[in-house]
Design an enzyme around this catalytic site. Structure first.
Site: not given
Ligand code: NAI
Length: 247
Positions: A150, A59, A86, A154
């Site tokens: 959120y 975490d 990320n 960001k």
């Molecule tokens: P996702 O929810 O599919 O994956 C996020 C990952 O982060 C998961 O594997 C989760 O277990 C991990 N995670 C959560 N809390 C954590 C912690 N405390 N420590 C370590 N890992 C942790 O999300 P996604 O869509 O892949 O997003 C990745 C990044 O991109 C995020 O920061 C999100 O805010 C950002 N983002 C995503 C967008 C989208 O449309 N999918 C748009 C803009 C930004």
């Protein structure tokens, strides 16, 4: 990186939140380009190895855990060349319906996590006289209805990026942010279908992006070629940040 040969051969890379979605694709791209990648994510069972990718159950918003994982990677690889912050979570609601816990949970992972990770790698990168930090922000940092927690997290991440760019520039370390727009991942697939449809309708190109679109931007900012670029926000959003395209 697919098509990039060994562009990151021998590099030691940390990707947080790399068990799925955008982070998983970023980790796979660095591994394919020759890097040794450590994925820090609580969504993995423990420390397991999958080819060039090593998984650490972590975490990143837990100060002790973040520092321990960084030390473990540094001990194993001798250095940390690239950190990609990320990991991120969503808890959307209008402010008058948002519980305090949902503000705290989002700011904790999306802002405090990267701060802790940067604090842990900064001494190593200073000592190495080089490094790359890429923070995954979001187009939402500009403001999004229903995302007071959120968007604020960001926006804070963008400010953190700018400050650390100043603090670390003299050590040859660059710090930049990538701000994705709507990307097709488990996070956005979990949104209510009507919300997803309206988000796609607001896209200039009427489509979501792919995790690969983000991974390519990260690879550029992490490359030697980007050595004079720091403190910047690169939007990977199909033009959504330009303005409204609803017509
Ligand atoms: P996702 O929810 O599919 O994956 C996020 C990952 O982060 C998961 O594997 C989760 O277990 C991990 N995670 C959560 N809390 C954590 C912690 N405390 N420590 C370590 N890992 C942790 O999300 P996604 O869509 O892949 O997003 C990745 C990044 O991109 C995020 O920061 C999100 O805010 C950002 N983002 C995503 C967008 C989208 O449309 N999918 C748009 C803009 C930004």
């Amino acid at each position: 990186m697919t098509g990039c040969g060994g562009a990151f051969a021998g590099k030691s890379v940390i990707v947080t939140g790399g068990a799925r979605g955008i982070g998983q694709v970023i980790a796979q791209h660095f591994a394919a380009a020759g890097a040794a990648v450590a994925v820090l994510d609580p969504g993995v069972a423990g420390t397991e190895t999958d080819g060039a990718i090593r998984f650490h159950a972590c975490d990143v918003a837990d100060a002790g855990a973040a520092a321990r994982c960084v030390q473990e990677v540094a001990a194993r690889r001798g250095r940390v060349d690239i950190l990609v912050n990320n990991a991120g979570v969503l808890r959307d609601n209008v402010i008058w319906k948002m519980p305090e816990e949902d503000f705290d949970a989002v700011v904790r992972v999306n802002l405090k996590g990267p701060w802790l990770m940067c604090r842990a790698v900064a001494p190593l990168m200073r000592q190495q006289q080089g490094g790359r930090i890429v923070n995954i922000a979001s187009r939402a940092w500009l403001g999004n209805f229903g995302q007071s927690n959120y968007s604020a997290s960001k926006g804070g991440l963008v400010s953190l990026t700018r400050v650390l760019a100043l603090e670390l520039a003299r050590y040859g370390v660059t710090v930049n942010a990538v701000a994705p727009g709507l990307i097709d991942t488990p996070m956005t697939r979990a949104l209510p279908p009507a919300t997803r449809d309206s988000l796609i309708a607001a896209q200039p190109g009427k489509r979501a992006g792919k995790p690969e679109d983000v991974a390519h931007a990260v690879a550029f900012l992490a490359s030697e070629a980007a050595g004079f670029i720091t403190g910047q926000v690169l939007h990977v959003d199909g033009g959504r940040s330009i303005g409204s395209s609803v017509f």
